[in-house]
Design a protein around this motif. Sequence first.
Motif, PDB file in Angstrom:
ATOM      1  N   ILE A   5      31.114  41.182  50.072  1.00 16.47           N
ATOM      2  CA  ILE A   5      29.879  41.471  50.815  1.00 16.47           C
ATOM      3  C   ILE A   5      29.904  42.892  51.357  1.00 16.47           C
ATOM      4  O   ILE A   5      28.926  43.643  51.251  1.00 16.47           O
ATOM      5  CB  ILE A   5      29.683  40.460  51.969  1.00 16.47           C
ATOM      6  CG1 ILE A   5      29.403  39.064  51.403  1.00 16.47           C
ATOM      7  CG2 ILE A   5      28.529  40.905  52.875  1.00 16.47           C
ATOM      8  CD1 ILE A   5      29.347  37.990  52.460  1.00 16.47           C
ATOM      9  N   ILE A   6      31.065  43.285  51.941  1.00 10.17           N
ATOM     10  CA  ILE A   6      31.195  44.630  52.512  1.00 10.17           C
ATOM     11  C   ILE A   6      31.059  45.692  51.427  1.00 10.17           C
ATOM     12  O   ILE A   6      30.339  46.685  51.588  1.00 10.17           O
ATOM     13  CB  ILE A   6      32.544  44.784  53.242  1.00 10.17           C
ATOM     14  CG1 ILE A   6      32.560  43.903  54.492  1.00 10.17           C
ATOM     15  CG2 ILE A   6      32.779  46.250  53.629  1.00 10.17           C
ATOM     16  CD1 ILE A   6      33.896  43.875  55.209  1.00 10.17           C
ATOM     17  N   SER A   7      31.745  45.490  50.291  1.00 13.77           N
ATOM     18  CA  SER A   7      31.697  46.480  49.205  1.00 13.77           C
ATOM     19  C   SER A   7      30.284  46.583  48.629  1.00 13.77           C
ATOM     20  O   SER A   7      29.820  47.684  48.278  1.00 13.77           O
ATOM     21  CB  SER A   7      32.684  46.114  48.097  1.00 13.77           C
ATOM     22  OG  SER A   7      32.342  44.887  47.480  1.00 13.77           O
ATOM     23  N   THR A   8      29.599  45.440  48.563  1.00 15.12           N
ATOM     24  CA  THR A   8      28.213  45.441  48.063  1.00 15.12           C
ATOM     25  C   THR A   8      27.298  46.215  48.992  1.00 15.12           C
ATOM     26  O   THR A   8      26.468  47.016  48.547  1.00 15.12           O
ATOM     27  CB  THR A   8      27.693  43.996  47.909  1.00 15.12           C
ATOM     28  OG1 THR A   8      28.486  43.304  46.939  1.00 15.12           O
ATOM     29  CG2 THR A   8      26.240  43.988  47.455  1.00 15.12           C
ATOM     30  N   MET A   9      27.452  45.995  50.300  1.00 15.10           N
ATOM     31  CA  MET A   9      26.595  46.681  51.269  1.00 15.10           C
ATOM     32  C   MET A   9      26.911  48.175  51.317  1.00 15.10           C
ATOM     33  O   MET A   9      25.995  48.993  51.476  1.00 15.10           O
ATOM     34  CB  MET A   9      26.778  46.051  52.663  1.00 15.10           C
ATOM     35  CG  MET A   9      26.315  44.606  52.754  1.00 15.10           C
ATOM     36  SD  MET A   9      24.591  44.359  52.225  1.00 15.10           S
ATOM     37  CE  MET A   9      23.707  45.196  53.528  1.00 15.10           C
ATOM     38  N   VAL A  10      28.193  48.531  51.172  1.00 14.30           N
ATOM     39  CA  VAL A  10      28.565  49.952  51.139  1.00 14.30           C
ATOM     40  C   VAL A  10      27.922  50.616  49.927  1.00 14.30           C
ATOM     41  O   VAL A  10      27.359  51.715  50.023  1.00 14.30           O
ATOM     42  CB  VAL A  10      30.098  50.123  51.095  1.00 14.30           C
ATOM     43  CG1 VAL A  10      30.462  51.569  50.762  1.00 14.30           C
ATOM     44  CG2 VAL A  10      30.712  49.725  52.424  1.00 14.30           C
ATOM     45  N   ARG A  11      28.000  49.941  48.771  1.00 18.96           N
ATOM     46  CA  ARG A  11      27.392  50.479  47.558  1.00 18.96           C
ATOM     47  C   ARG A  11      25.885  50.635  47.741  1.00 18.96           C
ATOM     48  O   ARG A  11      25.302  51.660  47.370  1.00 18.96           O
ATOM     49  CB  ARG A  11      27.681  49.566  46.372  1.00 18.96           C
ATOM     50  CG  ARG A  11      26.939  49.983  45.110  1.00 18.96           C
ATOM     51  CD  ARG A  11      27.343  49.156  43.904  1.00 18.96           C
ATOM     52  NE  ARG A  11      26.605  49.597  42.725  1.00 18.96           N
ATOM     53  CZ  ARG A  11      27.035  49.447  41.480  1.00 18.96           C
ATOM     54  NH1 ARG A  11      28.196  48.861  41.246  1.00 18.96           N
ATOM     55  NH2 ARG A  11      26.308  49.874  40.465  1.00 18.96           N
ATOM     56  N   LEU A  12      25.257  49.626  48.317  1.00 18.05           N
ATOM     57  CA  LEU A  12      23.808  49.655  48.522  1.00 18.05           C
ATOM     58  C   LEU A  12      23.392  50.825  49.412  1.00 18.05           C
ATOM     59  O   LEU A  12      22.534  51.633  49.035  1.00 18.05           O
ATOM     60  CB  LEU A  12      23.340  48.338  49.136  1.00 18.05           C
ATOM     61  CG  LEU A  12      21.869  48.279  49.559  1.00 18.05           C
ATOM     62  CD1 LEU A  12      20.954  48.385  48.356  1.00 18.05           C
ATOM     63  CD2 LEU A  12      21.586  47.006  50.344  1.00 18.05           C
ATOM     64  N   PHE A  13      24.021  50.932  50.585  1.00 13.75           N
ATOM     65  CA  PHE A  13      23.592  51.957  51.537  1.00 13.75           C
ATOM     66  C   PHE A  13      23.995  53.357  51.087  1.00 13.75           C
ATOM     67  O   PHE A  13      23.288  54.325  51.391  1.00 13.75           O
ATOM     68  CB  PHE A  13      24.130  51.643  52.939  1.00 13.75           C
ATOM     69  CG  PHE A  13      23.260  50.678  53.684  1.00 13.75           C
ATOM     70  CD1 PHE A  13      22.176  51.116  54.425  1.00 13.75           C
ATOM     71  CD2 PHE A  13      23.499  49.315  53.605  1.00 13.75           C
ATOM     72  CE1 PHE A  13      21.356  50.233  55.095  1.00 13.75           C
ATOM     73  CE2 PHE A  13      22.690  48.411  54.262  1.00 13.75           C
ATOM     74  CZ  PHE A  13      21.608  48.869  55.016  1.00 13.75           C
ATOM     75  N   PHE A  14      25.105  53.474  50.360  1.00 13.23           N
ATOM     76  CA  PHE A  14      25.464  54.771  49.801  1.00 13.23           C
ATOM     77  C   PHE A  14      24.412  55.190  48.775  1.00 13.23           C
ATOM     78  O   PHE A  14      23.992  56.354  48.732  1.00 13.23           O
ATOM     79  CB  PHE A  14      26.845  54.703  49.148  1.00 13.23           C
ATOM     80  CG  PHE A  14      27.323  56.030  48.612  1.00 13.23           C
ATOM     81  CD1 PHE A  14      27.395  57.152  49.418  1.00 13.23           C
ATOM     82  CD2 PHE A  14      27.705  56.156  47.282  1.00 13.23           C
ATOM     83  CE1 PHE A  14      27.838  58.373  48.922  1.00 13.23           C
ATOM     84  CE2 PHE A  14      28.153  57.370  46.771  1.00 13.23           C
ATOM     85  CZ  PHE A  14      28.215  58.474  47.599  1.00 13.23           C
ATOM     86  N   GLY A  15      23.955  54.224  47.973  1.00 12.78           N
ATOM     87  CA  GLY A  15      22.900  54.501  47.002  1.00 12.78           C
ATOM     88  C   GLY A  15      21.595  54.909  47.678  1.00 12.78           C
ATOM     89  O   GLY A  15      20.923  55.847  47.237  1.00 12.78           O
TER      90      GLY A  15
END
Length: 221
Positions: A5-15
């Motif tokens: 979940i954390i890695s997904t959200m980091v990827r999302l917000f970085f994008g």
Amino acid sequence: MIKKIISTMVRLFFGLFLYAFGLVLAINSNIGLSPWDVFGQGISKTLNITMGHATISVGFVIILINFMLGERIGWGTIFNMIFIGEFMDILMFNRIIPVSTNIVISVIMMFCGVMVIALATFLYIGAELGAGPRDGLMVALTRKTNKSVRVVRSIIEISALVVGYLLGGFVGIGTLIMAFSVGHAVQFIFKVFKFDVSKVKHRYILDDILFVKNSLYQINE
């Protein structure tokens, strides 16, 4: 589970941040706004609001259109609508990216903006939390027309450009660069990362609602 979940959200917000960064690069290249920013500027002038808030408003309307086209809404869709506009305002108000006064630097900034936007598109769509409003429209039309991402994205960008110009948005040579290159750049990035947008399996808001509902039902039993 938590790490995913954390890695997904980091990827999302970085994008999302990269997308805003790419847009501001294009704006501050000072040779013309991107098609959607031409449209956003027209809305901004009409409603007397910031560019960021205009972007949010346009995103909300596009989400409604996507819903009518059968595109489901994810948390990434909502976050895209809100945070790209907010990130844009932060970058612009704090003058983090300088405004170019040199034509060579301007062209470089414009093309860098295009590639950053393409990379950002891959990152947040790949988070599988729902495409952003504009990219959701791209995905929905790609599926319905069976046309390539390049063709669909170019048509969308050009349409936004025409309407934005009629609303009073600024058009320059950089606008044409964006209009005709973003679709190609997105498709290039997708190919580099072997990313098939039609096979993305997003997790949607309705999925989470049903999951919570079923979990509560099992607890009550």
